[in-house]
Design a protein around this motif. Sequence first.
Motif, short mmCIF file in Angstrom:
data_model
loop_
_atom_site.label_atom_id
_atom_site.label_comp_id
_atom_site.label_asym_id
_atom_site.label_seq_id
_atom_site.Cartn_x
_atom_site.Cartn_y
_atom_site.Cartn_z
N GLY A 156 -27.70 -4.09 -26.06
CA GLY A 156 -29.14 -4.33 -26.15
C GLY A 156 -29.90 -3.84 -24.92
O GLY A 156 -30.97 -3.24 -25.04
N SER A 157 -29.33 -4.06 -23.74
CA SER A 157 -29.97 -3.59 -22.51
C SER A 157 -29.99 -2.07 -22.46
O SER A 157 -30.99 -1.48 -22.04
N GLU B 166 -17.31 -3.64 -14.72
CA GLU B 166 -18.47 -3.97 -13.88
C GLU B 166 -19.37 -2.76 -13.64
O GLU B 166 -20.49 -2.92 -13.16
N ALA B 167 -18.92 -1.57 -13.97
CA ALA B 167 -19.77 -0.38 -13.83
C ALA B 167 -20.93 -0.42 -14.81
O ALA B 167 -21.98 0.16 -14.58
N ILE B 168 -20.72 -1.11 -15.92
CA ILE B 168 -21.80 -1.30 -16.90
C ILE B 168 -22.52 -2.58 -16.50
O ILE B 168 -22.07 -3.68 -16.77
N ASP B 169 -23.64 -2.41 -15.82
CA ASP B 169 -24.35 -3.54 -15.22
C ASP B 169 -25.72 -3.73 -15.86
O ASP B 169 -26.70 -3.14 -15.42
N PRO B 170 -25.79 -4.55 -16.91
CA PRO B 170 -27.09 -4.74 -17.56
C PRO B 170 -28.13 -5.41 -16.67
O PRO B 170 -29.32 -5.21 -16.87
N GLN B 171 -27.71 -6.20 -15.69
CA GLN B 171 -28.70 -6.81 -14.80
C GLN B 171 -29.43 -5.73 -14.00
O GLN B 171 -30.65 -5.78 -13.87
N GLY B 172 -28.71 -4.78 -13.49
CA GLY B 172 -29.33 -3.68 -12.75
C GLY B 172 -30.21 -2.85 -13.67
O GLY B 172 -31.29 -2.41 -13.29
N TRP B 173 -29.74 -2.61 -14.90
CA TRP B 173 -30.53 -1.85 -15.87
C TRP B 173 -31.83 -2.57 -16.17
O TRP B 173 -32.89 -1.96 -16.24
N LEU B 174 -31.75 -3.89 -16.37
CA LEU B 174 -32.95 -4.66 -16.70
C LEU B 174 -33.94 -4.65 -15.54
O LEU B 174 -35.15 -4.55 -15.75
#
Length: 133
Positions: free
Chosen positions: A113-114, A44-52
Amino acid sequence: MYSNAQLSWLFFEGLVPVFGAGIIFLLYGWCRYMVGATAYSWNEAIDPQGWLYCGLIIAIQAALRSLQAETPKFFLGVFCIVCATLCGLLLIAVMAERGGNLAWRTPTRLKVGSFVLIVIIIANGYAAQAVPK
């Protein structure tokens, strides 16, 4: 090309907002591990939603700075708008998928991709900081 204002932007407005929460989450997980916690979701530390979400904001800011300058950088501004649009559409797709399927987990292709998209956006945001206002 490399000024203190650009480096300050890169760190405080580019990297910290995008990756800071994940780093804090990893540190918290390490602390839990040290005290003997058995259940913790490291992924969960890799959070593409937050990145996006961060990428969307950074791309919009870079586009505005590029297009509103005394001598506008049209290609950079339009490219940032395209990146912001892609971030927004991906974010909407992720939220729709997560809302429709409670068991949904972020696929690896979205994480990769993110990450690539965010690196591109931060690089263009950094370039936009060199554009005089």
